[in-house]
Structures are given as C-alpha cells and as structure tokens.
Design a protein around this motif. Sequence first.
Motif, PDB file in Angstrom:
ATOM      1  N   MET A 171       0.812  -1.215   0.000  1.00 53.16           N
ATOM      2  CA  MET A 171       0.000   0.000   0.000  1.00 53.16           C
ATOM      3  C   MET A 171       0.851   1.273   0.000  1.00 53.16           C
ATOM      4  N   PHE A 172       1.862   1.330   0.869  1.00 53.51           N
ATOM      5  CA  PHE A 172       2.655   2.556   0.988  1.00 53.51           C
ATOM      6  C   PHE A 172       3.513   2.800  -0.247  1.00 53.51           C
ATOM      7  N   SER A 173       4.089   1.721  -0.790  1.00 57.79           N
ATOM      8  CA  SER A 173       4.868   1.894  -2.017  1.00 57.79           C
ATOM      9  C   SER A 173       3.966   2.272  -3.186  1.00 57.79           C
ATOM     10  N   ASN A 174       2.723   1.781  -3.145  1.00 59.69           N
ATOM     11  CA  ASN A 174       1.767   2.141  -4.194  1.00 59.69           C
ATOM     12  C   ASN A 174       1.403   3.621  -4.152  1.00 59.69           C
ATOM     13  N   VAL A 175       1.310   4.168  -2.949  1.00 61.69           N
ATOM     14  CA  VAL A 175       1.008   5.594  -2.815  1.00 61.69           C
ATOM     15  C   VAL A 175       2.099   6.423  -3.479  1.00 61.69           C
ATOM     16  N   LYS A 176       3.352   6.019  -3.272  1.00 58.84           N
ATOM     17  CA  LYS A 176       4.469   6.719  -3.907  1.00 58.84           C
ATOM     18  C   LYS A 176       4.378   6.611  -5.426  1.00 58.84           C
ATOM     19  N   SER A 177       4.078   5.414  -5.921  1.00 59.69           N
ATOM     20  CA  SER A 177       3.957   5.214  -7.364  1.00 59.69           C
ATOM     21  C   SER A 177       2.794   6.017  -7.934  1.00 59.69           C
ATOM     22  N   LEU A 178       1.705   6.093  -7.151  1.00 57.74           N
ATOM     23  CA  LEU A 178       0.550   6.870  -7.587  1.00 57.74           C
ATOM     24  C   LEU A 178       0.934   8.331  -7.804  1.00 57.74           C
ATOM     25  N   PHE A 179       1.621   8.931  -6.851  1.00 60.37           N
ATOM     26  CA  PHE A 179       1.998  10.333  -6.976  1.00 60.37           C
ATOM     27  C   PHE A 179       3.017  10.543  -8.092  1.00 60.37           C
ATOM     28  N   MET A 180       3.927   9.580  -8.278  1.00 61.22           N
ATOM     29  CA  MET A 180       4.875   9.692  -9.382  1.00 61.22           C
ATOM     30  C   MET A 180       4.146   9.648 -10.723  1.00 61.22           C
ATOM     31  N   GLY A 181       3.126   8.778 -10.807  1.00 58.42           N
ATOM     32  CA  GLY A 181       2.341   8.699 -12.030  1.00 58.42           C
ATOM     33  C   GLY A 181       1.583   9.982 -12.310  1.00 58.42           C
ATOM     34  N   ILE A 182       1.037  10.597 -11.246  1.00 51.35           N
ATOM     35  CA  ILE A 182       0.324  11.861 -11.403  1.00 51.35           C
ATOM     36  C   ILE A 182       1.266  12.961 -11.880  1.00 51.35           C
ATOM     37  N   VAL A 183       2.489  12.968 -11.326  1.00 54.58           N
ATOM     38  CA  VAL A 183       3.490  13.954 -11.754  1.00 54.58           C
ATOM     39  C   VAL A 183       3.810  13.783 -13.234  1.00 54.58           C
ATOM     40  N   GLU A 184       3.975  12.531 -13.677  1.00 51.66           N
ATOM     41  CA  GLU A 184       4.252  12.269 -15.088  1.00 51.66           C
ATOM     42  C   GLU A 184       3.106  12.758 -15.972  1.00 51.66           C
ATOM     43  N   VAL A 185       1.876  12.546 -15.499  1.00 53.94           N
ATOM     44  CA  VAL A 185       0.706  12.976 -16.262  1.00 53.94           C
ATOM     45  C   VAL A 185       0.725  14.491 -16.464  1.00 53.94           C
TER      46      VAL A 185
END
Length: 476
Positions: free
Chosen positions: A229-243
Amino acid sequence: MSDYVTPKKDRVPVGQKAAFGAGHLVLNLLPGALGVFMFFLLTAFGMDPLKAGILGALPRLFDALTDPIMGFISDNTKSKWGRRRPYIFVGAILSGILFAALWQLDPENSQSYNFWYFLIFSMIFLIGNTMFATPLVGLGYEMTSDYNERTRLMAFSQTVGQIAWMIVPWFWVLIADPDLFATQAIGVRQLSLYVGGACIILGILPALFCKGIDSANMENRQKITFKSMFSNVKSLFMGIVEVFKNKPFVKLCGATFLVFNGFQMVASFSFFIIVYYMFDGSYSDAGNWPAWFSTITAVVTAFAVIPIISYIANKKGKRNAFIISTVISIIGYILKWWGFDPGNPWLMFMPIPFMAFGLGGLFTLMMSMTADVCDLDELKNGMPRKEGTFGAIYWWMVKIGQSLALFLGGLVLKMVGFDGNAATQTVETMTSLRIADVIIPSVTAALAILIMWKYSLSEDRAREIKEVLVKRRGEL
C-alpha cells in the motif's frame, strides 16, 4: 483533408460501441438524476439550505480524491478478465443499488438523521460509482489504437449518453405531479428505484461485451496488495506527476476547464431567465418550457452536432474540429440575447443548434484526444499504460472546476441582485443576468481556443507514435 482508411483490425464493432455507449448513458444519468433529486432535499424532505449545500459539496470533494486512486488501481490490475472490466461490472451493480438506497429518506425522520444518512450513503455511493466510472473511461481510451476510430467511438458513446439529458429534465415534472405521486418524497423514493435498476442493467454491458488492450504481458505494473500500500502511494503520486508533465494533456485539461465550467457557471441562468424574464416570475405560465429547452438541446447535440463534429475531426483533424465547434458555440451564446424573447417563446430554441457545438464537440474530441495522449505517455515513460490515471485526472479537473463553477454561478446571481424569494425580479437584475449569461461562456470559450491554438499532437504525429509503439511491443 485526411483520406486515411482505418484498418479492419482497429475498428470497434458496433456491438461493442453500443455497450460502451450504454455505460456512458449511465455516466450521464446518475449525476443528472442526482442534480434533480438534490433540489427535493429542500422541498420534499425539509432539509435546511445550508445543510443541503454541505451535502452537495463534501461528497464532490471526496469523489475528486478517489478518482486518481481508482485510476491507478485499474491501470495496475492483473486478472484474466482484463484491467478494467471486473471493476466496471461490480461498480455498476453497487452504483445502482446505492443510488436507490441513498434516496430512501423519510420526511418524518429528524433533519439530523436524514442529514447523516444522506452524507454517509453519498460517500459509499461515490466509491461504487468511482469503481464503475473511472475504469470505464480508461477502457474507452484503449478499445482502439486508431486516431480516427477513437473519435468515432467517443462520438457514438457521447450520442448515447445524451439520451440521459433528454430524460432527466422531465424528472422535475414527474416528481411534482400529484396525479403520479401522492407526495414529492414518494416520487423521489420510487423514481430512484427505477433509475438505480436501469443503471445496473446498462452499466454491466461494457464489462460483458467491450474489449480493451491485451494486458497479459504488460510490464512494470505495481502489485495491488495491502502489503504494498505505501509503495503504491508513492507510485501513484509519481504517475500523477508524469501525467502533468504531458503538455498536450495539460492543454486538454485547461481547455475543458474553461469551456465546460464557463457553461456550468450559467447553466441555471437559462431557467431563471425563462421564468423571470420571459414569463414575469410565473412558474405556471413557464410550464414545461425549461424542460423542453434542455431536452431539445440534448436531442440536437446527440443527433446533429456530434455526427458533424466526428466528420470534421476525421477530415480536418481534432484540434481544428475543436476550434471550429467552439467558435460556433460562441455564436450560439451571443444569439441567446435575442432568443430569450418574452413576445415569442419559440425563439429560445434558435441558439440551441449553435450552442450545442460547445459541449457536444468538447467531450467527443477531448476524450478521443486523451487516448492519443496516452500513446505519447507510453512513448516517453514506457509501460504500464496509464489510461485509468489520465482519465481520472481529466475528470478530477472537471469535477473540481464544476464545484468552482457552481460557487461562482451563485456569486454572480448575488452580484446582479437576484432574489430567489421574490415573485419578480427588477429590470436591472434581469438585464445584468442576461449579459452575464452571454459574456461568461463566450469569454471562457475564446480563452480555450487560445490554449488549443498550438496543440502539437496532430494526426500525423499520432500515427508516427503508434508505429513506434507497435514496433517496440513487437506487434504485427
């Protein structure tokens, strides 16, 4: 002019288009019905206006937060049914059941009880609705990789979706009709059951019949587990930044924000102008004219404007089609000044064929262009493809902007001196309201054209990107 012919393998069968369109009918029917029913919180269930405002605002903010999370989850899901379809199936059922449950209120209950009941069920309903809506939007982006077929798919789905807006305005008439329902509260409760049932039946169709991209061998997807879950949160925000680093996508969001929310700011003004300007504050004389205005707008959008927009986009490109449709819509907004004529109510329909190009062109083209943007993102950032995240961020911008537009619309009403408790309005108030009704959407639409003027993802560039991606994936 484009003479390109879409290969057979890239065409979406009519059955799949119809199923995807059924999903979009649900996407429009639920918020449309919700908007109408919210009015009856005041009149049928005696909710305090301030509390009703809180019930309208808090769930919207919660909904905006859940969209990117659901987009990330569906992008990274691994199942034998694909990344999106399981969520669409379950989400459609939950949406229908929870929408009906949401409106099983009783005016005999205390106001506090109804407030907390509605707030809690609104949050639960929106979780189910997000589970349905976000993967559905993502699925549409991946149903075809062809530049022109994407526009045809979105045009078809938007046409079917407009059926909801032909129906929804008449909910006002049905619920308030004493010959149909003994009270408005009974009308809301019973009609919500029909809406919920229709949403379940129509909403599961995309999950059963639509096919997305083959994701069996898609690389770099995150594991969706409680442990990660916690690593996914980081990936989620990185994906949003890329978007948000994707400049064409940011332009799409900016243009949508301006066109849609400029329209939303003044959406209620037409109703007030018809009642208070054309019929001097008499709701009985106004009768069904406001409902017919909304219904005719939806009919023209579905069966005239969207097919024309699709044709222009396939011949002249999506960017040019957006500029053309937005210019035409500005003409329509200006014509409202003469269309709302107390001496001839039929003239109110004159601006509709022009105005309809605004939203009719907007979502048909923007959803198609977002699919092109997803290709650009894969080119730059690799797998996994992020259709769910792009769709979630796009609609997050729409929802946040809609909340702002509703607030600003109310502010404009206050500034012009509109008094909802007065039987009639002053000449100065109605003149100022009519000016705002013309100027606000015209100015925001013009600004959107400026944003899209140098949009860089052309048809030729989109096809170049597709060829590179096909070779990179090793596809034939």
